[in-house]
Design a protein around this motif. Structure first.
Motif, mmCIF file in Angstrom:
data_model
loop_
_atom_site.group_PDB
_atom_site.id
_atom_site.type_symbol
_atom_site.label_atom_id
_atom_site.label_comp_id
_atom_site.label_asym_id
_atom_site.label_seq_id
_atom_site.Cartn_x
_atom_site.Cartn_y
_atom_site.Cartn_z
ATOM 1 N N VAL A 1 36.564 -60.041 40.505
ATOM 2 C CA VAL A 1 35.608 -60.735 41.356
ATOM 3 C C VAL A 1 34.351 -60.930 40.510
ATOM 4 O O VAL A 1 33.929 -60.016 39.808
ATOM 5 C CB VAL A 1 35.257 -59.914 42.618
ATOM 6 C CG1 VAL A 1 34.156 -60.600 43.428
ATOM 7 C CG2 VAL A 1 36.485 -59.685 43.479
ATOM 8 N N VAL A 2 33.767 -62.122 40.586
ATOM 9 C CA VAL A 2 32.509 -62.408 39.891
ATOM 10 C C VAL A 2 31.375 -62.367 40.904
ATOM 11 O O VAL A 2 31.502 -62.886 42.013
ATOM 12 C CB VAL A 2 32.553 -63.780 39.192
ATOM 13 C CG1 VAL A 2 31.170 -64.239 38.763
ATOM 14 C CG2 VAL A 2 33.477 -63.736 37.987
ATOM 15 N N ILE A 3 30.270 -61.747 40.500
ATOM 16 C CA ILE A 3 29.054 -61.716 41.310
ATOM 17 C C ILE A 3 27.969 -62.422 40.516
ATOM 18 O O ILE A 3 27.803 -62.170 39.319
ATOM 19 C CB ILE A 3 28.612 -60.271 41.611
ATOM 20 C CG1 ILE A 3 29.683 -59.556 42.431
ATOM 21 C CG2 ILE A 3 27.284 -60.259 42.344
ATOM 22 C CD1 ILE A 3 29.366 -58.116 42.712
ATOM 23 N N LEU B 1 40.602 -46.028 30.133
ATOM 24 C CA LEU B 1 41.337 -45.886 31.397
ATOM 25 C C LEU B 1 42.842 -46.059 31.213
ATOM 26 O O LEU B 1 43.618 -45.808 32.140
ATOM 27 C CB LEU B 1 40.805 -46.880 32.436
ATOM 28 C CG LEU B 1 39.407 -46.565 32.953
ATOM 29 C CD1 LEU B 1 38.833 -47.750 33.720
ATOM 30 C CD2 LEU B 1 39.417 -45.315 33.826
ATOM 31 N N ARG B 2 43.263 -46.525 30.055
ATOM 32 C CA ARG B 2 44.683 -46.638 29.687
ATOM 33 C C ARG B 2 45.539 -47.300 30.759
ATOM 34 O O ARG B 2 46.544 -46.744 31.201
ATOM 35 C CB ARG B 2 45.242 -45.264 29.349
ATOM 36 C CG ARG B 2 44.615 -44.647 28.138
ATOM 37 C CD ARG B 2 45.393 -43.407 27.730
ATOM 38 N NE ARG B 2 44.822 -42.876 26.515
ATOM 39 C CZ ARG B 2 44.193 -41.716 26.435
ATOM 40 N NH1 ARG B 2 44.059 -40.963 27.506
ATOM 41 N NH2 ARG B 2 43.703 -41.294 25.293
ATOM 42 N N GLY B 3 45.120 -48.454 31.204
ATOM 43 C CA GLY B 3 45.912 -49.181 32.190
ATOM 44 C C GLY B 3 45.686 -48.751 33.626
ATOM 45 O O GLY B 3 46.326 -49.277 34.524
ATOM 46 N N GLY B 4 44.778 -47.820 33.850
ATOM 47 C CA GLY B 4 44.530 -47.339 35.200
ATOM 48 C C GLY B 4 43.437 -48.097 35.921
ATOM 49 O O GLY B 4 42.817 -47.569 36.833
ATOM 50 N N LEU B 5 43.206 -49.330 35.537
ATOM 51 C CA LEU B 5 42.145 -50.142 36.129
ATOM 52 C C LEU B 5 42.740 -51.043 37.208
ATOM 53 O O LEU B 5 43.700 -51.765 36.967
ATOM 54 C CB LEU B 5 41.477 -50.982 35.032
ATOM 55 C CG LEU B 5 40.299 -51.843 35.425
ATOM 56 C CD1 LEU B 5 39.176 -51.000 36.020
ATOM 57 C CD2 LEU B 5 39.787 -52.591 34.202
ATOM 58 N N ASP B 6 42.138 -50.986 38.414
ATOM 59 C CA ASP B 6 42.664 -51.760 39.538
ATOM 60 C C ASP B 6 41.908 -53.058 39.799
ATOM 61 O O ASP B 6 42.458 -53.983 40.389
ATOM 62 C CB ASP B 6 42.628 -50.907 40.811
ATOM 63 C CG ASP B 6 43.527 -49.696 40.697
ATOM 64 O OD1 ASP B 6 44.730 -49.870 40.431
ATOM 65 O OD2 ASP B 6 43.026 -48.569 40.849
ATOM 66 N N LEU B 7 40.627 -53.115 39.408
ATOM 67 C CA LEU B 7 39.810 -54.298 39.703
ATOM 68 C C LEU B 7 38.621 -54.362 38.750
ATOM 69 O O LEU B 7 38.068 -53.335 38.368
ATOM 70 C CB LEU B 7 39.281 -54.233 41.135
ATOM 71 C CG LEU B 7 38.390 -55.405 41.578
ATOM 72 C CD1 LEU B 7 39.244 -56.621 41.917
ATOM 73 C CD2 LEU B 7 37.535 -55.027 42.770
ATOM 74 N N ILE B 8 38.239 -55.587 38.407
ATOM 75 C CA ILE B 8 37.033 -55.843 37.616
ATOM 76 C C ILE B 8 36.034 -56.543 38.527
ATOM 77 O O ILE B 8 36.368 -57.539 39.169
ATOM 78 C CB ILE B 8 37.329 -56.748 36.407
ATOM 79 C CG1 ILE B 8 38.465 -56.179 35.555
ATOM 80 C CG2 ILE B 8 36.057 -56.973 35.586
ATOM 81 C CD1 ILE B 8 39.110 -57.197 34.637
ATOM 82 N N LEU B 9 34.823 -56.040 38.566
ATOM 83 C CA LEU B 9 33.723 -56.631 39.334
ATOM 84 C C LEU B 9 32.637 -56.954 38.317
ATOM 85 O O LEU B 9 32.004 -56.050 37.781
ATOM 86 C CB LEU B 9 33.241 -55.631 40.372
ATOM 87 C CG LEU B 9 32.214 -56.062 41.400
ATOM 88 C CD1 LEU B 9 32.732 -57.220 42.234
ATOM 89 C CD2 LEU B 9 31.877 -54.889 42.312
ATOM 90 N N SER B 10 32.453 -58.244 37.986
ATOM 91 C CA SER B 10 31.559 -58.606 36.891
ATOM 92 C C SER B 10 30.495 -59.619 37.292
ATOM 93 O O SER B 10 30.768 -60.577 38.014
ATOM 94 C CB SER B 10 32.372 -59.198 35.723
ATOM 95 O OG SER B 10 31.520 -59.529 34.644
#
Length: 142
Positions: free
Chosen positions: A102-104, A65-74
């Motif tokens: 955000v952690v789930i 994604l080369r820096g195009g990541l807005d959020l991690i949902l893990s």
């Protein structure tokens, strides 16, 4: 395994408003049905989800994604003893940015809740209701 998807994405009281600008979200979960269910819901809301089952897969996706990541949902607990907080840290390192996360989890033990809170990451519990997920996403600064 639609029963599992329905369990994870329990029915909402309201339908969330659509997202006005596409946001890229990396979903990290070792359970196929949960990962796929979250991606379906996020795509329906207008997000651009990318899925990973392991920490290494998450790093590969983040790199692509080369820096195009807005959020991690893990998920907190991944397969083979991998840890969601470690996954978040590794993805952030790969992106060279403090990507919001955000952690789930289904783990409601006090020690694990404290560990996530100490990491400064918002926490949602499984099964995640869509309206709670949308509320968490809207609170994020991305």
């Amino acid at each position: 395994d639609f029963d599992e998807v329905e369990r994870v994405t329990a029915a909402a009281d309201t339908v969330p408003l659509p997202v006005y600008a596409a946001r890229t979200i990396l979903v990290i979960d070792d359970e196929d049905s949960i990962r796929e269910g979250l991606c379906v819901v996020l795509a329906e809301w207008g997000y651009e989800p990318h899925a990973a089952a392991t920490v290494d897969e998450a790093v590969v996706k983040a790199r692509a994604l080369r820096g195009g990541l807005d959020l991690i949902l893990s998920d907190l607990h991944l397969a083979d003893g991998e840890d969601g907080l470690d996954a978040i840290a590794r993805v952030r390192e790969t992106c060279d940015a403090e990507v919001p996360a955000v952690v789930i989890t289904g783990d409601t033990t006090a020690d694990e809740m404290h560990r996530v809170m100490a990491a400064g990451v918002p926490l949602l519990f499984k099964p995640v209701q869509p309206r709670k997920l949308m509320s968490a996403l809207r609170r994020m600064t991305f």
